[in-house]
Design a protein around this motif. Structure first.
Motif, PDB file in Angstrom:
ATOM      1  N   GLU A 119       0.821  -1.205   0.000  1.00 56.92           N
ATOM      2  CA  GLU A 119       0.000   0.000   0.000  1.00 56.92           C
ATOM      3  C   GLU A 119       0.858   1.258   0.000  1.00 56.92           C
ATOM      4  OE1 GLU A 119      -3.195   0.349  -0.643  1.00 56.92           O
ATOM      5  OE2 GLU A 119      -3.022  -1.808  -1.012  1.00 56.92           O
ATOM      6  N   ARG A 122       1.842   1.714  -3.572  1.00 57.23           N
ATOM      7  CA  ARG A 122       0.676   2.192  -4.326  1.00 57.23           C
ATOM      8  C   ARG A 122       0.409   3.666  -4.040  1.00 57.23           C
ATOM      9  NH1 ARG A 122      -2.952  -1.503  -6.109  1.00 57.23           N
ATOM     10  NH2 ARG A 122      -2.513  -2.872  -4.340  1.00 57.23           N
ATOM     11  N   ARG A 126       0.515   7.022  -6.609  1.00 57.46           N
ATOM     12  CA  ARG A 126      -0.777   7.638  -6.899  1.00 57.46           C
ATOM     13  C   ARG A 126      -0.607   9.103  -7.319  1.00 57.46           C
ATOM     14  NH1 ARG A 126      -3.300   6.390  -2.268  1.00 57.46           N
ATOM     15  NH2 ARG A 126      -3.773   4.310  -3.102  1.00 57.46           N
ATOM     16  N   VAL A 162       1.188  -1.527  -9.834  1.00 63.15           N
ATOM     17  CA  VAL A 162       1.158  -0.948  -8.488  1.00 63.15           C
ATOM     18  C   VAL A 162       2.192   0.169  -8.367  1.00 63.15           C
ATOM     19  CG1 VAL A 162       1.683  -1.428  -6.055  1.00 63.15           C
ATOM     20  CG2 VAL A 162       0.273  -3.016  -7.362  1.00 63.15           C
ATOM     21  N   ARG A 251       9.166   0.912  -8.500  1.00 60.60           N
ATOM     22  CA  ARG A 251       8.744   2.266  -8.109  1.00 60.60           C
ATOM     23  C   ARG A 251       9.941   3.215  -8.063  1.00 60.60           C
ATOM     24  NH1 ARG A 251       6.256   5.739  -9.433  1.00 60.60           N
ATOM     25  NH2 ARG A 251       6.392   7.648  -8.218  1.00 60.60           N
TER      26      ARG A 251
END
Length: 269
Positions: A119, A122, A126, A162, A251
């Motif tokens: 999370e 994520r 975002r 993700v 990421r």
């Protein structure tokens, strides 16, 4: 207990049951926590003689291996087939293995930790710019031929999503396939992530690999802009507890690209 797949070994270790392992797959990491263990082949080519010598009462393996299952049945070894290809199946199998090992509390704690980390990835992605990415798992040496990529059903595609990237072949149903060079060019990737897990590449070796992308008919514009990345972390192809590490690597890689693309303060003056 014996594990014939690296990701299953990692789950067992993460659940605190390393001391119950008597043997592992040939493909497990060279240095396991707590010291080396006997190597027993893999699910497709198990070393039955060595397995018997270790006297396991439980054996974990991936997929359906009928020969291995028959062997276990004949010798009174409990055989447990595990299937992990997505985040949801990883969570389900961690819970199932935890129950099998009487480690429900450690499995619940591990799942909570992994959920929180996912999370965070994520949340960090975002609202940020998303990049169309080509993931490559392998190709012929010395050129861009027979390139292996991933479709939308692969855990790698899921972790990329993700992390803020979009797999250019997300519409492909098969998890792994070999696209043509024409298909790759038509997909118009903005970033190439070439996965080379565990490879210790020298500067000259990296330069030679990247030079392939600068050739006519390849993707020279991306190579020139530093948009072809070689990722060498050893866990990149292991869909176990470190699946979250894969999302984190994706990421951080995409974040570096976004920062490199951002205009400098001076250019805004």
């Amino acid at each position: 207990m014996l594990s014939l797949s690296p990701n299953l070994t990692e789950i067992v270790v993460a659940l605190g049951a390393r001391d119950r392992l008597v043997g592992v797959s040939d493909f497990c990491r060279a240095h396991l926590p707590g010291g080396e263990l006997p190597r027993c082949g893999a699910a497709v080519n198990p070393n039955f003689e060595r397995i018997l010598a270790l006297h396991p009462d439980l054996l974990f393996f991936l997929g359906r291996m009928e020969k291995l299952q028959r062997f276990c049945a004949e010798h009174g070894i409990r055989a447990r087939s595990v299937n992990i290809d997505r985040w949801a199946s990883l969570r389900a199998e961690i819970a199932r293995i935890g129950a099998e090992l009487d480690a429900k509390k450690p499995s619940a704690k591990l799942l909570d930790t992994l959920n929180r980390r996912l999370e965070r990835v994520r949340a960090d992605a975002r609202g940020k710019k998303r990049f169309r990415c080509l993931i490559l798992l392998g190709r012929e040496t010395g050129g861009l031929r027979r390139m292996m990529s991933v479709g939308g059903s692969s855990f790698l595609s899921e972790m990329l999503s993700v992390a803020g990237g979009d797999n250019v072949f997300a519409d492909q149903p098969q998890p792994y396939f070999t696209p043509s060079n024409e298909a790759i060019l038509a997909a118009r990737p903005e970033v190439v992530l070439e996965l080379r897990p565990g490879e210790k590449l020298s500067a000259s070796e990296r330069a030679a690999i990247l030079a392939d992308w600068k050739a006519p008919g390849a993707l020279p514009a991306l190579a020139a802009r530093g948009r072809v990345l070689l990722l060498t972390e050893d866990f990149l192809m292991t869909p176990g507890p470190r699946m979250i590490d894969i999302a984190e690597v994706f990421r951080s890689t995409l974040q570096r690209i976004a920062e490199a693309d951002a205009p400098s303060p001076a250019s805004n003056d």
